[in-house]
Design a protein around this motif. Structure first.
Motif, PDB file in Angstrom:
ATOM      1  N   ARG A   1       0.813  -1.327   0.046  1.00  0.00           N
ATOM      2  CA  ARG A   1       0.227   0.018   0.002  1.00  0.00           C
ATOM      3  C   ARG A   1       0.929   1.156   0.060  1.00  0.00           C
ATOM      4  O   ARG A   1       0.587   2.289  -0.628  1.00  0.00           O
ATOM      5  N   ILE A   2       1.902   1.451   0.775  1.00  0.00           N
ATOM      6  CA  ILE A   2       2.876   2.288   0.800  1.00  0.00           C
ATOM      7  C   ILE A   2       3.686   2.668  -0.475  1.00  0.00           C
ATOM      8  O   ILE A   2       3.473   3.693  -1.038  1.00  0.00           O
TER       9      ILE A   2
ATOM     10  N   VAL B   1      -5.815  -3.726  -3.079  1.00  0.00           N
ATOM     11  CA  VAL B   1      -4.404  -4.486  -2.498  1.00  0.00           C
ATOM     12  C   VAL B   1      -4.711  -5.885  -1.919  1.00  0.00           C
ATOM     13  O   VAL B   1      -5.088  -5.949  -1.098  1.00  0.00           O
ATOM     14  N   GLU B   2      -4.267  -6.542  -2.872  1.00  0.00           N
ATOM     15  CA  GLU B   2      -4.355  -8.238  -2.553  1.00  0.00           C
ATOM     16  C   GLU B   2      -3.211  -8.709  -2.230  1.00  0.00           C
ATOM     17  O   GLU B   2      -1.958  -8.286  -2.571  1.00  0.00           O
TER      18      GLU B   2
ATOM     19  N   GLY C   1       1.653 -17.324  -2.404  1.00  0.00           N
ATOM     20  CA  GLY C   1       1.071 -18.881  -2.896  1.00  0.00           C
ATOM     21  C   GLY C   1       0.184 -18.763  -4.105  1.00  0.00           C
ATOM     22  O   GLY C   1      -0.336 -19.722  -4.426  1.00  0.00           O
ATOM     23  N   GLN C   2      -0.099 -17.681  -4.818  1.00  0.00           N
ATOM     24  CA  GLN C   2      -0.848 -17.591  -5.867  1.00  0.00           C
ATOM     25  C   GLN C   2       0.032 -17.158  -7.183  1.00  0.00           C
ATOM     26  O   GLN C   2       1.253 -16.867  -7.072  1.00  0.00           O
TER      27      GLN C   2
ATOM     28  N   GLY D   1      -1.069  -6.407  -9.650  1.00  0.00           N
ATOM     29  CA  GLY D   1      -1.283  -5.929  -8.010  1.00  0.00           C
ATOM     30  C   GLY D   1      -0.237  -6.775  -7.514  1.00  0.00           C
ATOM     31  O   GLY D   1      -0.011  -6.401  -6.119  1.00  0.00           O
ATOM     32  N   ALA D   2       0.462  -7.698  -8.161  1.00  0.00           N
ATOM     33  CA  ALA D   2       1.438  -8.515  -7.324  1.00  0.00           C
ATOM     34  C   ALA D   2       2.692  -7.644  -7.330  1.00  0.00           C
ATOM     35  O   ALA D   2       3.273  -7.067  -8.110  1.00  0.00           O
ATOM     36  N   LEU D   3       3.381  -7.811  -6.146  1.00  0.00           N
ATOM     37  CA  LEU D   3       4.681  -7.199  -5.945  1.00  0.00           C
ATOM     38  C   LEU D   3       5.639  -8.395  -5.948  1.00  0.00           C
ATOM     39  O   LEU D   3       5.430  -9.457  -5.280  1.00  0.00           O
ATOM     40  N   VAL D   4       6.619  -8.418  -6.873  1.00  0.00           N
ATOM     41  CA  VAL D   4       7.458  -9.755  -7.409  1.00  0.00           C
ATOM     42  C   VAL D   4       8.809  -9.280  -7.125  1.00  0.00           C
ATOM     43  O   VAL D   4       9.372  -8.282  -7.997  1.00  0.00           O
TER      44      VAL D   4
END
Length: 154
Positions: free
Chosen positions: A3-4, A75-76, A80-81, A86-89
């Motif tokens: 979120r930040i 923000v999800e 494990g998905q 929206g993913a931070l990788v």
């Protein structure tokens, strides 16, 4: 933390929108001033300023829509998905570790939060397309056979 990072990206995009709005305003003033004050028949300053203003206006509209979409983004947690928007990788490629936030807009933008540099990528980018659908601890191919490992997804 995500979120930040997202809020920091939004602040950067809002600054860019402000800059573009100001440039659009200046171009509009230039177009309005130049047309009646043209000294020669071939003086195209006003026409050029009008084209610039039109381009800036289109960019402002697009960026404003993107900002609204990002503000509405849920923000999800992708732990494990599969990697999705929206993913931070966090990935390792060629011995270097980098962190990417996958979004529909803002590709190429970089922010630093808590000492960590995060680059925004889109699903349409080569790296974004390579990461989509993969999972943590999985490997992926990128650019003519270069391989990487997904270290963390959140």
């Amino acid at each position: 933390m995500k979120r930040i990072i997202l809020n920091t990206i939004l602040q950067e995009l809002e600054r860019e929108l402000s800059r573009l709005s100001h440039a659009n305003e200046q171009s509009n003033k230039g177009a309005a001033f130049s047309a009646p004050n043209a000294e020669k028949q071939r003086d195209t300053t006003g026409v050029e300023a009008a084209f610039l203003a039109h381009g800036y206006a289109k960019q402002c509209i697009t960026l404003a829509k993107q900002i609204e979409e990002l503000k509405a983004l849920e923000v999800e947690d992708f732990t494990g998905q599969e990697v999705d928007v929206g993913a931070l990788v966090e990935v390792e490629m060629s011995g270097e570790t980098d962190c990417y936030l996958l979004l529909h807009c803002g590709g190429g933008g970089e922010v630093t939060v808590d000492g960590k540099r995060v680059t925004v990528i889109t699903p349409e980018s080569p790296l974004g397309a390579s990461l989509m659908g993969n999972i943590e601890a999985g490997s992926f191919s990128f650019r003519a056979g270069e391989e990487g490992i997904i270290l963390d997804v959140c």
